[in-house]
Motif scaffolding. Structure first.
Motif, PDB file in Angstrom:
ATOM      1  N   PRO A 219       0.842  -1.349   0.054  1.00  0.00           N
ATOM      2  CA  PRO A 219       0.216   0.020  -0.058  1.00  0.00           C
ATOM      3  C   PRO A 219       0.924   1.361   0.029  1.00  0.00           C
ATOM      4  CG  PRO A 219      -0.005  -1.002   2.210  1.00  0.00           C
ATOM      5  CD  PRO A 219       0.748  -1.780   1.316  1.00  0.00           C
ATOM      6  N   ILE A 220       1.791   1.503  -1.128  1.00  0.00           N
ATOM      7  CA  ILE A 220       2.753   2.588  -1.068  1.00  0.00           C
ATOM      8  C   ILE A 220       2.422   3.224  -2.511  1.00  0.00           C
ATOM      9  CG2 ILE A 220       4.246   1.704   0.552  1.00  0.00           C
ATOM     10  CD1 ILE A 220       6.104   1.242  -1.836  1.00  0.00           C
ATOM     11  N   LEU A 221       2.737   4.539  -2.669  1.00  0.00           N
ATOM     12  CA  LEU A 221       2.861   5.100  -3.770  1.00  0.00           C
ATOM     13  C   LEU A 221       4.208   5.973  -3.652  1.00  0.00           C
ATOM     14  CD1 LEU A 221       1.553   8.475  -3.832  1.00  0.00           C
ATOM     15  CD2 LEU A 221      -0.453   7.151  -3.459  1.00  0.00           C
TER      16      LEU A 221
ATOM     17  N   GLN B 279      12.956  16.193  -4.313  1.00  0.00           N
ATOM     18  CA  GLN B 279      12.396  15.223  -3.397  1.00  0.00           C
ATOM     19  C   GLN B 279      11.861  14.181  -3.885  1.00  0.00           C
ATOM     20  OE1 GLN B 279      10.346  17.079  -0.543  1.00  0.00           O
ATOM     21  NE2 GLN B 279      12.238  17.904   0.768  1.00  0.00           N
ATOM     22  N   ILE B 280      11.989  12.879  -3.142  1.00  0.00           N
ATOM     23  CA  ILE B 280      11.371  11.815  -3.668  1.00  0.00           C
ATOM     24  C   ILE B 280      10.495  11.264  -2.414  1.00  0.00           C
ATOM     25  CG2 ILE B 280      11.515   9.188  -4.101  1.00  0.00           C
ATOM     26  CD1 ILE B 280      12.255  10.924  -6.374  1.00  0.00           C
ATOM     27  N   SER B 281       9.298  11.243  -2.177  1.00  0.00           N
ATOM     28  CA  SER B 281       8.439  11.051  -1.023  1.00  0.00           C
ATOM     29  C   SER B 281       7.887   9.660  -1.431  1.00  0.00           C
ATOM     30  CB  SER B 281       7.385  11.936  -0.728  1.00  0.00           C
ATOM     31  OG  SER B 281       8.053  13.046  -0.519  1.00  0.00           O
ATOM     32  N   ILE B 282       7.747   8.691  -0.066  1.00  0.00           N
ATOM     33  CA  ILE B 282       7.092   7.409  -0.101  1.00  0.00           C
ATOM     34  C   ILE B 282       6.027   7.577   0.686  1.00  0.00           C
ATOM     35  CG2 ILE B 282       7.361   4.759   0.422  1.00  0.00           C
ATOM     36  CD1 ILE B 282       9.221   5.665  -1.861  1.00  0.00           C
ATOM     37  N   TRP B 283       4.646   7.114   0.210  1.00  0.00           N
ATOM     38  CA  TRP B 283       3.485   7.546   0.805  1.00  0.00           C
ATOM     39  C   TRP B 283       2.864   6.016   1.326  1.00  0.00           C
ATOM     40  CZ3 TRP B 283       2.370  12.689   1.693  1.00  0.00           C
ATOM     41  CH2 TRP B 283       2.949  13.320   1.041  1.00  0.00           C
TER      42      TRP B 283
ATOM     43  N   TYR C 114      -0.793   4.737   1.459  1.00  0.00           N
ATOM     44  CA  TYR C 114      -2.068   5.077   1.040  1.00  0.00           C
ATOM     45  C   TYR C 114      -3.341   4.523   2.007  1.00  0.00           C
ATOM     46  CZ  TYR C 114      -2.442   1.119  -2.201  1.00  0.00           C
ATOM     47  OH  TYR C 114      -2.411   0.048  -2.874  1.00  0.00           O
ATOM     48  N   LEU C 115      -2.871   3.549   2.879  1.00  0.00           N
ATOM     49  CA  LEU C 115      -3.845   3.250   3.789  1.00  0.00           C
ATOM     50  C   LEU C 115      -4.128   4.283   4.977  1.00  0.00           C
ATOM     51  CD1 LEU C 115      -3.164  -0.564   4.150  1.00  0.00           C
ATOM     52  CD2 LEU C 115      -4.900   0.835   2.632  1.00  0.00           C
ATOM     53  N   ASN C 116      -2.792   4.763   5.578  1.00  0.00           N
ATOM     54  CA  ASN C 116      -3.140   5.880   6.685  1.00  0.00           C
ATOM     55  C   ASN C 116      -2.725   7.241   6.086  1.00  0.00           C
ATOM     56  OD1 ASN C 116      -0.205   5.976   6.274  1.00  0.00           O
ATOM     57  ND2 ASN C 116       0.168   4.920   8.349  1.00  0.00           N
ATOM     58  N   TRP C 117      -2.501   7.230   4.831  1.00  0.00           N
ATOM     59  CA  TRP C 117      -2.268   8.765   4.196  1.00  0.00           C
ATOM     60  C   TRP C 117      -1.210   9.471   4.734  1.00  0.00           C
ATOM     61  CZ3 TRP C 117      -3.859   8.518  -0.446  1.00  0.00           C
ATOM     62  CH2 TRP C 117      -5.245   7.811  -0.604  1.00  0.00           C
ATOM     63  N   LYS C 118      -0.353   8.685   4.961  1.00  0.00           N
ATOM     64  CA  LYS C 118       0.827   9.494   5.510  1.00  0.00           C
ATOM     65  C   LYS C 118       2.251   9.228   4.897  1.00  0.00           C
ATOM     66  CE  LYS C 118      -0.460   9.189  10.385  1.00  0.00           C
ATOM     67  NZ  LYS C 118      -0.460   8.486  11.651  1.00  0.00           N
ATOM     68  N   CYS C 119       3.021  10.281   4.978  1.00  0.00           N
ATOM     69  CA  CYS C 119       4.322  10.017   4.335  1.00  0.00           C
ATOM     70  C   CYS C 119       5.271   9.124   5.115  1.00  0.00           C
ATOM     71  CB  CYS C 119       4.950  11.506   3.972  1.00  0.00           C
ATOM     72  SG  CYS C 119       6.487  11.493   3.013  1.00  0.00           S
ATOM     73  N   GLU C 120       5.728   8.132   4.541  1.00  0.00           N
ATOM     74  CA  GLU C 120       6.631   7.440   5.464  1.00  0.00           C
ATOM     75  C   GLU C 120       7.980   7.980   5.289  1.00  0.00           C
ATOM     76  OE1 GLU C 120       5.776   4.351   6.726  1.00  0.00           O
ATOM     77  OE2 GLU C 120       3.830   4.692   5.977  1.00  0.00           O
TER      78      GLU C 120
ATOM     79  N   GLY D 137       6.852  -3.776  -4.889  1.00  0.00           N
ATOM     80  CA  GLY D 137       6.967  -2.389  -3.834  1.00  0.00           C
ATOM     81  C   GLY D 137       8.063  -2.239  -3.165  1.00  0.00           C
ATOM     82  N   PHE D 138       9.371  -3.106  -3.403  1.00  0.00           N
ATOM     83  CA  PHE D 138      10.386  -2.912  -2.597  1.00  0.00           C
ATOM     84  C   PHE D 138      11.647  -2.188  -3.387  1.00  0.00           C
ATOM     85  CE2 PHE D 138       8.025  -6.113  -0.442  1.00  0.00           C
ATOM     86  CZ  PHE D 138       8.307  -5.744   0.956  1.00  0.00           C
ATOM     87  N   ILE D 139      11.377  -1.885  -4.661  1.00  0.00           N
ATOM     88  CA  ILE D 139      12.099  -1.243  -5.527  1.00  0.00           C
ATOM     89  C   ILE D 139      11.736  -0.111  -5.887  1.00  0.00           C
ATOM     90  CG2 ILE D 139      13.906  -1.432  -7.554  1.00  0.00           C
ATOM     91  CD1 ILE D 139      14.069  -4.495  -6.892  1.00  0.00           C
TER      92      ILE D 139
END
Length: 172
Positions: free
Chosen positions: A48-50, A59-63, A65-71, A89-91
């Motif tokens: 569950p990431i984008l 910047q690159i941001s990993i989000w 999308y289940l809790n709508w937070k930037c990891e 989802g790991f690369i």
């Protein structure tokens, strides 16, 4: 959207929405905000990431999308032009004007996996459905295909008469 935010629209009950109200969910993030516009985005099919990138803030941001937070967010030394997520989802593939890099996505940071300097001015990238290959636009009219895990150049497709604006792999 044009204001530089990520919004969500609920399609599950679109028939029952009130037309007189703004039905978009807003304020979905608490950190990781890009300063201008999101120039590239990709979604994982198995996690569950984008991932998003902005050329103006490097910047690159990993989000999540289940809790709508930037990891987490990684600042790059040069402007990212596009991103692509591996099907696992790991690369993540990150392209800049000068090169393409593959990163392993850790819990709190990106870890360099491979540096591919031969691809320049990449604006579009996509992993194959199985993830064993990736394709990138290179320059104005070329598409290069690499093996993901060996980072080996396999083929260059030439012949486009205009900018490559999108890539997609067939199911087989």
């Amino acid at each position: 959207n044009t204001s530089g935010t990520i919004n969500m629209f609920p399609l599950s009950f679109v028939d029952t929405l009130d037309d007189t109200k703004d039905n978009f969910f807003k304020d979905l993030v608490y950190r990781g905000i890009h300063r201008k516009e999101i120039s590239s985005l990709d979604v994982s099919v198995s996690r569950p990431i984008l991932v998003t990138c902005d050329t103006s803030d490097r910047q690159i941001s990993i989000w999540n999308y289940l809790n709508w937070k930037c990891e987490f967010t990684k600042e790059l030394p040069s402007d990212p032009t596009c991103v692509a997520l591996h099907p696992s989802g790991f690369i993540v593939l990150v392209a800049t004007k000068a090169r393409v890099k593959l990163y392993n996505i850790g819990m709190t940071k990106l870890i360099t996996m491979s540096d591919i300097p031969g691809i320049k001015h990449c604006k579009v990238a996509r992993f194959s459905n199985g993830g064993q290959y990736f394709a990138c636009s290179s320059g104005i009219t070329n598409i290069v295909i690499y093996s993901t895990f060996q980072s080996q150049h396999l083929h260059t497709l030439v012949g486009h008469i205009a900018f490559v604006r999108g890539l997609d792999w067939s199911a087989d």
